[in-house]
Design a protein around this motif. Structure first.
Motif, PDB file in Angstrom:
ATOM      1  N   MET A 164      60.349  15.099  50.468  1.00 42.74           N
ATOM      2  CA  MET A 164      59.149  15.259  51.316  1.00 42.74           C
ATOM      3  C   MET A 164      57.929  15.733  50.522  1.00 42.74           C
ATOM      4  SD  MET A 164      58.548  14.375  54.343  1.00 42.74           S
ATOM      5  CE  MET A 164      59.483  13.585  55.611  1.00 42.74           C
ATOM      6  N   ASP A 165      58.129  16.612  49.535  1.00 42.52           N
ATOM      7  CA  ASP A 165      56.987  17.038  48.716  1.00 42.52           C
ATOM      8  C   ASP A 165      56.424  15.848  47.938  1.00 42.52           C
ATOM      9  OD1 ASP A 165      56.976  19.679  49.504  1.00 42.52           O
ATOM     10  OD2 ASP A 165      58.255  20.362  47.860  1.00 42.52           O
ATOM     11  N   ALA A 166      57.320  15.042  47.401  1.00 43.26           N
ATOM     12  CA  ALA A 166      56.882  13.845  46.665  1.00 43.26           C
ATOM     13  C   ALA A 166      56.154  12.884  47.610  1.00 43.26           C
ATOM     14  CB  ALA A 166      58.085  13.164  46.023  1.00 43.26           C
ATOM     15  N   ALA A 167      56.649  12.788  48.850  1.00 45.00           N
ATOM     16  CA  ALA A 167      56.005  11.911  49.839  1.00 45.00           C
ATOM     17  C   ALA A 167      54.617  12.429  50.191  1.00 45.00           C
ATOM     18  CB  ALA A 167      56.867  11.831  51.102  1.00 45.00           C
ATOM     19  N   THR A 168      54.495  13.750  50.264  1.00 35.60           N
ATOM     20  CA  THR A 168      53.184  14.344  50.575  1.00 35.60           C
ATOM     21  C   THR A 168      52.170  13.943  49.512  1.00 35.60           C
ATOM     22  OG1 THR A 168      54.337  16.196  51.586  1.00 35.60           O
ATOM     23  CG2 THR A 168      52.012  16.530  51.083  1.00 35.60           C
ATOM     24  N   LEU A 170      52.452  11.301  47.196  1.00 42.13           N
ATOM     25  CA  LEU A 170      52.247   9.855  47.021  1.00 42.13           C
ATOM     26  C   LEU A 170      51.588   9.211  48.242  1.00 42.13           C
ATOM     27  CD1 LEU A 170      52.810   7.959  44.645  1.00 42.13           C
ATOM     28  CD2 LEU A 170      54.864   7.186  45.827  1.00 42.13           C
ATOM     29  N   ALA A 171      51.924   9.688  49.445  1.00 43.22           N
ATOM     30  CA  ALA A 171      51.406   9.035  50.652  1.00 43.22           C
ATOM     31  C   ALA A 171      50.195   9.763  51.246  1.00 43.22           C
ATOM     32  CB  ALA A 171      52.508   8.921  51.701  1.00 43.22           C
ATOM     33  N   ALA A 172      50.240  11.103  51.314  1.00 44.41           N
ATOM     34  CA  ALA A 172      49.117  11.818  51.957  1.00 44.41           C
ATOM     35  C   ALA A 172      47.984  12.049  50.960  1.00 44.41           C
ATOM     36  CB  ALA A 172      49.615  13.121  52.567  1.00 44.41           C
ATOM     37  N   SER A 173      48.289  12.701  49.814  1.00 48.37           N
ATOM     38  CA  SER A 173      47.254  12.831  48.775  1.00 48.37           C
ATOM     39  C   SER A 173      46.884  11.447  48.243  1.00 48.37           C
ATOM     40  CB  SER A 173      47.759  13.672  47.600  1.00 48.37           C
ATOM     41  OG  SER A 173      48.366  14.853  48.025  1.00 48.37           O
ATOM     42  N   GLY A 174      47.816  10.518  48.332  1.00 47.13           N
ATOM     43  CA  GLY A 174      47.606   9.162  47.817  1.00 47.13           C
ATOM     44  C   GLY A 174      46.382   8.497  48.411  1.00 47.13           C
ATOM     45  N   THR A 175      46.060   8.834  49.653  1.00 49.06           N
ATOM     46  CA  THR A 175      44.841   8.281  50.266  1.00 49.06           C
ATOM     47  C   THR A 175      43.618   8.689  49.437  1.00 49.06           C
ATOM     48  OG1 THR A 175      45.875   8.451  52.433  1.00 49.06           O
ATOM     49  CG2 THR A 175      43.492   8.191  52.413  1.00 49.06           C
ATOM     50  N   ALA A 176      43.588   9.952  49.019  1.00 47.74           N
ATOM     51  CA  ALA A 176      42.449  10.425  48.209  1.00 47.74           C
ATOM     52  C   ALA A 176      42.438   9.736  46.846  1.00 47.74           C
ATOM     53  CB  ALA A 176      42.522  11.941  48.032  1.00 47.74           C
ATOM     54  N   PHE A 177      43.619   9.545  46.255  1.00 51.32           N
ATOM     55  CA  PHE A 177      43.665   8.889  44.940  1.00 51.32           C
ATOM     56  C   PHE A 177      43.131   7.449  45.055  1.00 51.32           C
ATOM     57  CE2 PHE A 177      47.709  11.664  44.359  1.00 51.32           C
ATOM     58  CZ  PHE A 177      46.933  12.773  44.061  1.00 51.32           C
ATOM     59  N   ALA A 178      43.572   6.741  46.077  1.00 48.64           N
ATOM     60  CA  ALA A 178      43.131   5.353  46.252  1.00 48.64           C
ATOM     61  C   ALA A 178      41.620   5.305  46.511  1.00 48.64           C
ATOM     62  CB  ALA A 178      43.887   4.711  47.412  1.00 48.64           C
ATOM     63  N   LEU A 179      41.123   6.266  47.287  1.00 45.68           N
ATOM     64  CA  LEU A 179      39.692   6.268  47.596  1.00 45.68           C
ATOM     65  C   LEU A 179      38.852   6.593  46.361  1.00 45.68           C
ATOM     66  CD1 LEU A 179      39.809   7.916  51.125  1.00 45.68           C
ATOM     67  CD2 LEU A 179      39.137   5.566  50.581  1.00 45.68           C
ATOM     68  N   ARG A 180      39.385   7.437  45.469  1.00 43.45           N
ATOM     69  CA  ARG A 180      38.632   7.739  44.245  1.00 43.45           C
ATOM     70  C   ARG A 180      38.555   6.498  43.349  1.00 43.45           C
ATOM     71  NH1 ARG A 180      37.085  12.608  41.872  1.00 43.45           N
ATOM     72  NH2 ARG A 180      36.555  13.461  43.888  1.00 43.45           N
ATOM     73  N   PHE A 181      39.644   5.712  43.347  1.00 44.89           N
ATOM     74  CA  PHE A 181      39.624   4.438  42.606  1.00 44.89           C
ATOM     75  C   PHE A 181      38.530   3.531  43.183  1.00 44.89           C
ATOM     76  CE2 PHE A 181      40.807  -0.028  42.995  1.00 44.89           C
ATOM     77  CZ  PHE A 181      40.869  -0.415  41.678  1.00 44.89           C
ATOM     78  N   ILE A 182      38.480   3.450  44.518  1.00 46.18           N
ATOM     79  CA  ILE A 182      37.486   2.574  45.159  1.00 46.18           C
ATOM     80  C   ILE A 182      36.072   3.102  44.904  1.00 46.18           C
ATOM     81  CG2 ILE A 182      36.664   1.729  47.408  1.00 46.18           C
ATOM     82  CD1 ILE A 182      39.633   1.653  48.285  1.00 46.18           C
ATOM     83  N   ARG A 183      35.925   4.418  44.920  1.00 45.02           N
ATOM     84  CA  ARG A 183      34.587   4.977  44.654  1.00 45.02           C
ATOM     85  C   ARG A 183      34.115   4.598  43.250  1.00 45.02           C
ATOM     86  NH1 ARG A 183      32.777  11.214  43.795  1.00 45.02           N
ATOM     87  NH2 ARG A 183      33.426  10.638  41.704  1.00 45.02           N
ATOM     88  N   ALA A 184      35.014   4.677  42.276  1.00 41.45           N
ATOM     89  CA  ALA A 184      34.642   4.299  40.899  1.00 41.45           C
ATOM     90  C   ALA A 184      34.259   2.817  40.845  1.00 41.45           C
ATOM     91  CB  ALA A 184      35.800   4.595  39.950  1.00 41.45           C
ATOM     92  N   ASP A 185      35.004   1.998  41.580  1.00 40.50           N
ATOM     93  CA  ASP A 185      34.687   0.563  41.687  1.00 40.50           C
ATOM     94  C   ASP A 185      33.258   0.372  42.211  1.00 40.50           C
ATOM     95  OD1 ASP A 185      36.688  -1.168  40.905  1.00 40.50           O
ATOM     96  OD2 ASP A 185      37.048  -1.935  42.936  1.00 40.50           O
TER      97      ASP A 185
END
Ligand SMILES: NC(=O)c1ccc[n+]([C@@H]2O[C@H](COP(=O)([O-])OP(=O)(O)OC[C@H]3O[C@@H](n4cnc5c(N)ncnc54)[C@H](OP(=O)(O)O)[C@@H]3O)[C@@H](O)[C@H]2O)c1
Length: 266
Positions: A164-168, A170-185
């Protein structure tokens, strides 16, 4: 007879779950009850026919499935107050509370309840969540029901609770990681000539399309990348430069750092 659902904690997540469940048709509005102490903010849900209440015990009497969506520091009081109304032969308990383990719930209600722990992400507001779920004491039909419920709010996967910690991350914080990638784009898109609005549209839809290629075709990213990279072309030149600068390595290190933080600090 259709199951009745109580959502204890009608905040951001609780209301998103209620909205998603009725707009998908999974449950009729009259079969949901949602609670919070100040029910004024639930008037929009009430107008749609959902039952609203500031009385958690009333909600437990109404429901078969009880979803807890209060803040972590509020759950102990909520469960203590609810305990006399809980019935292990009627109620299935589900928590979406970050950092709350099934054993924490069992310490308060005993070991006899079917209990689910789910970790959605913020895209649940548009029924596009990635929700990781684990359970204890649940019967197959209860697992199917909870799976179906969260499937209406995006995609679901059942995991072991130790993940569950890993899921938190990869999936929950993952939204922020994906959005930072898009922001750089977007930042790069502006530098090479687009307005901010056009760059945002191109970057977001391109990322969505790339993700959908994997979800729909079930391919590996590299198979799809191979289709874009012509020999001596601009894509491979850009990709290799990103890797020279540590692109994949920095993402992996960031995710592992978040994981170490959650495991060590929380
Ligand atoms: N937001 C997300 O995308 C997300 C994702 C994964 C997990 N989570 C988890 O989901 C939980 C809720 O997050 P959130 O963002 O929705 O928080 P939130 O907006 O603060 O919602 C919590 C709600 O609980 C209500 N509440 C407090 N005490 C209560 C009580 N005794 N009985 C009934 N309701 C009560 C509060 O309303 P009143 O003050 O009016 O009672 C509030 O509306 C958190 O534990 C969080 O870790 C959230």
């Amino acid at each position: 007879m259709s199951k009745k659902i109580a959502i204890i904690g009608g905040g951001n997540l609780g209301t998103a779950i209620a909205e998603g469940l009725i707009s998908s048709g999974f449950v009729l509005p009259k079969d949901i009850i949602i609670t919070k102490r100040n029910i004024d903010t639930l008037s929009a849900l009430k107008a749609k026919g959902i039952n609203v209440s500031n009385n958690n015990n009333e909600a437990a009497a109404f429901a078969d499935y009880i979803i807890f969506a209060v803040k972590p520091f509020q759950i102990k009081d909520v469960l203590q107050q609810l305990l006399p109304s809980l019935d292990k032969s009627k109620h299935v308990l589900a928590s979406v509370i970050t950092g709350l383990w099934i054993k924490d719930i069992q310490e308060m209600v005993g070991n006899d309840f079917a209990i689910f722990r789910a970790m959605p992400n913020t895209a649940i507001a548009i029924q596009e969540s990635m929700t990781c779920i684990c359970s204890s004491n649940a019967k197959p039909e209860q697992i199917n029901y909870v799976n179906e419920l969260f499937d209406k709010l995006g995609k679901t996967v059942f995991i072991e609770e130790k993940l569950m910690d890993a899921a938190t991350v990869l999936a929950a914080s993952g939204t922020a990681f994906a959005l930072r990638f898009i922001r750089a784009d977007i930042q790069a898109g502006i530098e090479i000539g687009f307005s901010a609005a056009t760059a945002s549209l191109i970057a977001a839809q391109t990322a969505k399309g790339a993700a959908d290629l994997l979800l729909i075709r079930k391919t590996h990213p590299e198979q799809e990348i191979d289709k874009v990279t012509t020999p001596k072309g601009c894509t491979i030149a850009g990709l290799n430069e990103m890797e020279h600068q540590g692109f994949s390595s920095s993402l992996i290190k960031g995710i592992v750092t978040s994981y170490k933080k959650i495991v060590n600090d929380m």
